[in-house]
Design an enzyme around this catalytic site. Sequence first.
Site, PDB file in Angstrom:
ATOM      1  N   ASP A 112     -31.752  23.569  -1.871  1.00 21.81           N
ATOM      2  CA  ASP A 112     -32.875  22.925  -1.134  1.00 21.81           C
ATOM      3  C   ASP A 112     -33.906  23.311  -1.145  1.00 21.81           C
ATOM      4  O   ASP A 112     -34.696  24.638  -1.006  1.00 21.81           O
ATOM      5  CB  ASP A 112     -31.576  22.617   0.130  1.00 21.81           C
ATOM      6  CG  ASP A 112     -31.344  23.658   0.700  1.00 21.81           C
ATOM      7  OD1 ASP A 112     -31.984  25.144   1.298  1.00 21.81           O
ATOM      8  OD2 ASP A 112     -29.896  23.918   1.168  1.00 21.81           O
ATOM      9  N   ASP A 137     -23.813  23.669   0.023  1.00 23.61           N
ATOM     10  CA  ASP A 137     -23.466  23.166  -0.529  1.00 23.61           C
ATOM     11  C   ASP A 137     -23.024  22.841  -1.639  1.00 23.61           C
ATOM     12  O   ASP A 137     -22.975  21.773  -2.873  1.00 23.61           O
ATOM     13  CB  ASP A 137     -24.272  21.264  -0.202  1.00 23.61           C
ATOM     14  CG  ASP A 137     -25.150  21.105  -0.920  1.00 23.61           C
ATOM     15  OD1 ASP A 137     -25.899  22.111  -0.296  1.00 23.61           O
ATOM     16  OD2 ASP A 137     -26.065  20.019  -0.136  1.00 23.61           O
ATOM     17  N   GLU A 146     -47.410  17.918 -19.536  1.00 24.63           N
ATOM     18  CA  GLU A 146     -46.668  17.883 -20.549  1.00 24.63           C
ATOM     19  C   GLU A 146     -46.628  17.401 -21.699  1.00 24.63           C
ATOM     20  O   GLU A 146     -46.068  15.813 -21.680  1.00 24.63           O
ATOM     21  CB  GLU A 146     -44.783  17.431 -20.593  1.00 24.63           C
ATOM     22  CG  GLU A 146     -44.011  18.806 -20.865  1.00 24.63           C
ATOM     23  CD  GLU A 146     -42.247  17.922 -20.997  1.00 24.63           C
ATOM     24  OE1 GLU A 146     -41.314  18.196 -21.528  1.00 24.63           O
ATOM     25  OE2 GLU A 146     -41.933  17.036 -21.193  1.00 24.63           O
ATOM     26  N   ASN A 167     -27.365  25.200   2.972  1.00 23.82           N
ATOM     27  CA  ASN A 167     -26.707  24.653   3.917  1.00 23.82           C
ATOM     28  C   ASN A 167     -25.540  24.421   3.275  1.00 23.82           C
ATOM     29  O   ASN A 167     -24.098  23.978   3.931  1.00 23.82           O
ATOM     30  CB  ASN A 167     -26.809  23.040   4.172  1.00 23.82           C
ATOM     31  CG  ASN A 167     -27.406  22.538   3.001  1.00 23.82           C
ATOM     32  OD1 ASN A 167     -27.092  22.662   1.883  1.00 23.82           O
ATOM     33  ND2 ASN A 167     -27.354  21.174   3.181  1.00 23.82           N
ATOM     34  N   HIS A 221     -37.416  24.806 -17.074  1.00 19.24           N
ATOM     35  CA  HIS A 221     -35.532  24.588 -17.242  1.00 19.24           C
ATOM     36  C   HIS A 221     -35.380  23.703 -18.397  1.00 19.24           C
ATOM     37  O   HIS A 221     -34.070  23.203 -18.320  1.00 19.24           O
ATOM     38  CB  HIS A 221     -35.757  23.338 -16.223  1.00 19.24           C
ATOM     39  CG  HIS A 221     -37.157  22.046 -16.822  1.00 19.24           C
ATOM     40  ND1 HIS A 221     -38.102  22.459 -16.675  1.00 19.24           N
ATOM     41  CD2 HIS A 221     -36.641  20.989 -16.682  1.00 19.24           C
ATOM     42  CE1 HIS A 221     -39.069  20.990 -16.896  1.00 19.24           C
ATOM     43  NE2 HIS A 221     -37.862  20.086 -17.093  1.00 19.24           N
ATOM     44  N   ASP A 222     -36.210  23.782 -19.686  1.00 18.53           N
ATOM     45  CA  ASP A 222     -35.537  22.501 -20.962  1.00 18.53           C
ATOM     46  C   ASP A 222     -35.213  23.765 -21.790  1.00 18.53           C
ATOM     47  O   ASP A 222     -34.624  23.122 -23.161  1.00 18.53           O
ATOM     48  CB  ASP A 222     -36.426  21.870 -21.294  1.00 18.53           C
ATOM     49  CG  ASP A 222     -36.539  20.645 -20.978  1.00 18.53           C
ATOM     50  OD1 ASP A 222     -35.966  20.696 -20.148  1.00 18.53           O
ATOM     51  OD2 ASP A 222     -37.978  19.994 -20.095  1.00 18.53           O
ATOM     52  N   ASP A 247     -43.949  17.561 -10.010  1.00 17.88           N
ATOM     53  CA  ASP A 247     -44.101  17.068 -11.209  1.00 17.88           C
ATOM     54  C   ASP A 247     -44.028  16.027 -10.876  1.00 17.88           C
ATOM     55  O   ASP A 247     -43.778  15.023 -10.135  1.00 17.88           O
ATOM     56  CB  ASP A 247     -42.112  16.989 -11.435  1.00 17.88           C
ATOM     57  CG  ASP A 247     -42.248  17.930 -13.062  1.00 17.88           C
ATOM     58  OD1 ASP A 247     -42.262  16.681 -13.512  1.00 17.88           O
ATOM     59  OD2 ASP A 247     -41.612  19.144 -13.168  1.00 17.88           O
ATOM     60  N   ASP A 295     -29.350  28.176  -1.973  1.00 16.29           N
ATOM     61  CA  ASP A 295     -28.734  26.872  -0.922  1.00 16.29           C
ATOM     62  C   ASP A 295     -28.514  27.218  -0.061  1.00 16.29           C
ATOM     63  O   ASP A 295     -27.956  28.125   0.589  1.00 16.29           O
ATOM     64  CB  ASP A 295     -27.853  26.792  -1.858  1.00 16.29           C
ATOM     65  CG  ASP A 295     -27.042  25.924  -0.610  1.00 16.29           C
ATOM     66  OD1 ASP A 295     -26.840  24.732  -0.125  1.00 16.29           O
ATOM     67  OD2 ASP A 295     -25.008  25.815  -1.132  1.00 16.29           O
ATOM     68  N   ASP A 309     -44.839  15.307 -16.745  1.00 17.00           N
ATOM     69  CA  ASP A 309     -43.994  15.187 -17.438  1.00 17.00           C
ATOM     70  C   ASP A 309     -43.913  13.770 -18.841  1.00 17.00           C
ATOM     71  O   ASP A 309     -44.394  12.625 -18.530  1.00 17.00           O
ATOM     72  CB  ASP A 309     -42.906  14.699 -16.808  1.00 17.00           C
ATOM     73  CG  ASP A 309     -41.986  14.462 -17.056  1.00 17.00           C
ATOM     74  OD1 ASP A 309     -41.114  15.931 -17.614  1.00 17.00           O
ATOM     75  OD2 ASP A 309     -40.735  13.768 -17.537  1.00 17.00           O
TER      76      ASP A 309
HETATM   77  C1  NOJ Z   1     -39.393  16.470 -19.136  1.00 18.28           C
HETATM   78  C2  NOJ Z   1     -38.789  17.419 -18.998  1.00 18.28           C
HETATM   79  O1  NOJ Z   1     -39.615  18.927 -18.561  1.00 18.28           O
HETATM   80  C3  NOJ Z   1     -36.923  17.381 -19.049  1.00 18.28           C
HETATM   81  O2  NOJ Z   1     -36.357  17.945 -18.309  1.00 18.28           O
HETATM   82  C4  NOJ Z   1     -37.019  15.927 -19.167  1.00 18.28           C
HETATM   83  O3  NOJ Z   1     -35.323  15.547 -19.747  1.00 18.28           O
HETATM   84  C5  NOJ Z   1     -37.104  15.050 -19.751  1.00 18.28           C
HETATM   85  N1  NOJ Z   1     -38.666  14.934 -19.810  1.00 18.28           N
HETATM   86  C6  NOJ Z   1     -37.510  13.498 -18.427  1.00 18.28           C
HETATM   87  O4  NOJ Z   1     -38.339  13.282 -18.155  1.00 18.28           O
END
Ligand code: NOJ
Length: 559
Positions: free
Chosen positions: A29, A25, A257, A23, A329-330, A98, A21, A200
């Site tokens: 960014d 907040d 994905e 700025n 990130h999942d 993405d 980040d 995605d």
């Molecule tokens: C897969 C993404 O990696 C995930 O983070 C997202 O919640 C779902 N698809 C829905 O877009």
Amino acid sequence: MKESEWKNAVVYQIYPKSFNDTNGDGIGDLPGIIAKLDYLKDLGIDIIWLSPFFPSPMADNGYDISDYQGIEPSFGTMEDMDRLLFEAYRRDIRIVIDLVLNHTSDEHDWFKESSASLDNPKRDWYIWRSGDGNGGPPNNWRSNFGGSAWEWDERTNQYYLHVFDKKQPDLNWENKDMRKAIYQMIHWWMKKGVAGFRVDAITYIKKNKEFPSFEADGSDGMVTIDKGSLNQPGIKKHLQELKEKGFRHDEVFTVAEAPGVPADEIEDYIGEHGFFTMLFEFDHVDLDLTASAKWYEMKEWTVHDFKKPLFDSQRRLQEGWSALYIENHDQPRSLSRFIHEGFRHTHSAQMLAAVYFLMKGTPYIYQGQEIGMTNVEYPDISSYNDAVSRHQYDYALANGCSEEEALAFIWKRSRDNTRTPMQWDDSQQGGFTEGSPWLETNSNYPEVNVKTVKAASNSLYTFYQKLIAFRKHTAVAPIIEKGAFQALFEEDDHIVAYKRTYENQEITLYANFTAERVPVSFNEENRQVIVSNNDGLGPDSLWLEPYDFVIFSNVHYEW
Ligand code: NOJ
């Protein structure tokens, strides 16, 4: 990007909201990413995969897009994006973005129009149905994020379908005009200079047109939406068109994905004439989930559960190419998920890195993985932002777990584990922000941060740097790219080991994936130890200590 380029590339995933980040907040960014490009160049990566940065109400942190051709104001401006593309290019780093094509945000103009009236020209761009006649939704499909997959909309007295959150209505891929608009958007980004796309949830775009109810698989009377929406017959026609009319030419890098693709169909997806460059598989990271994917039912896993899917995939892909990863990130952090408590240090983190890096495919590193960031344990569910975590917490409570038990599952599995702010130094909030971060920083930032890790001798960061350089070395790259894959100790439930062979050159990796000391006998006479996290290991060694690994080769290489 040419094939020779992505085959030798290493990808780094950035989750913009949590990266840097500038700025104050509390939200990462685009200028923050630009400021760290030299850091990434120094690490040695070639491609950045940027998770969504488009305008979004952030119900799913950007995977709910309200304008495909804009920039989320809290992340910056289109000028920042142009500058990022330019500054990255200048450093020989390519940007992959993405593409979220299964759904938009309910705040996207397309959906606003679609929901306005039954005869709106965009009505058919989304999936609308009347109720079941008894005051209930059209069928019993459960959304991936929990609850019915249908949301009632009183403006037109119909339900719309959402595979994910109710703020993520599904696009109707049967509608030609909608598809055309998607392809135009893809061309627009290609013209801007992105090198490719991470696509995605793409295996959800085709639905069972009858929208039937199925036998319930849970006490809620519902059934996973996968039954009617995942990898359905007819999907390949859409994917072929997406490739031909969307991506258009061969040099666009695409990583899909694609959950739910059966092993014997993977060739269609990524073979020579496949729809994508490569795809993410899931079995090695979903190893602690039951079929219902309810976190409170989490199961114990074995080393076999980790290595078998990876090895099967390697064997299958002798002609194809893989996307190799242990974090995103999942997923939870790999150190917390795969390594026994008490052993989560550089030693075991190096082992994890080595284990997936020498397979055939393109390795992905998720931000913070290179410094050994770990899971968080917020003491209260209210500190969690992730929609899935909140649903899973409620499921657990509804199924008899106490609050403490429910929280313990969230600690293990929450997607927020990898979404906490990147830890840059030991200053307040790990140097991520001068303000208050949108998600609490992991309290271990004073020890686990880029500055401290980089300064340590034999650090994890340096190890990743060297591993990347090793893969790219002219004598090694052909083995990685073209070498045959042979699993070793396949039935062993402690050791992960494999050999890569190309012409008369080979690389072999042995790793102890457990917290136990295990006996081993290598077959590596006359081979050089390229690198190990235990200096004492050599061809004659008899034991691997917990989380030891060693790489042997007949290629001469100075680590
Ligand atoms: C897969 C993404 O990696 C995930 O983070 C997202 O919640 C779902 N698809 C829905 O877009």
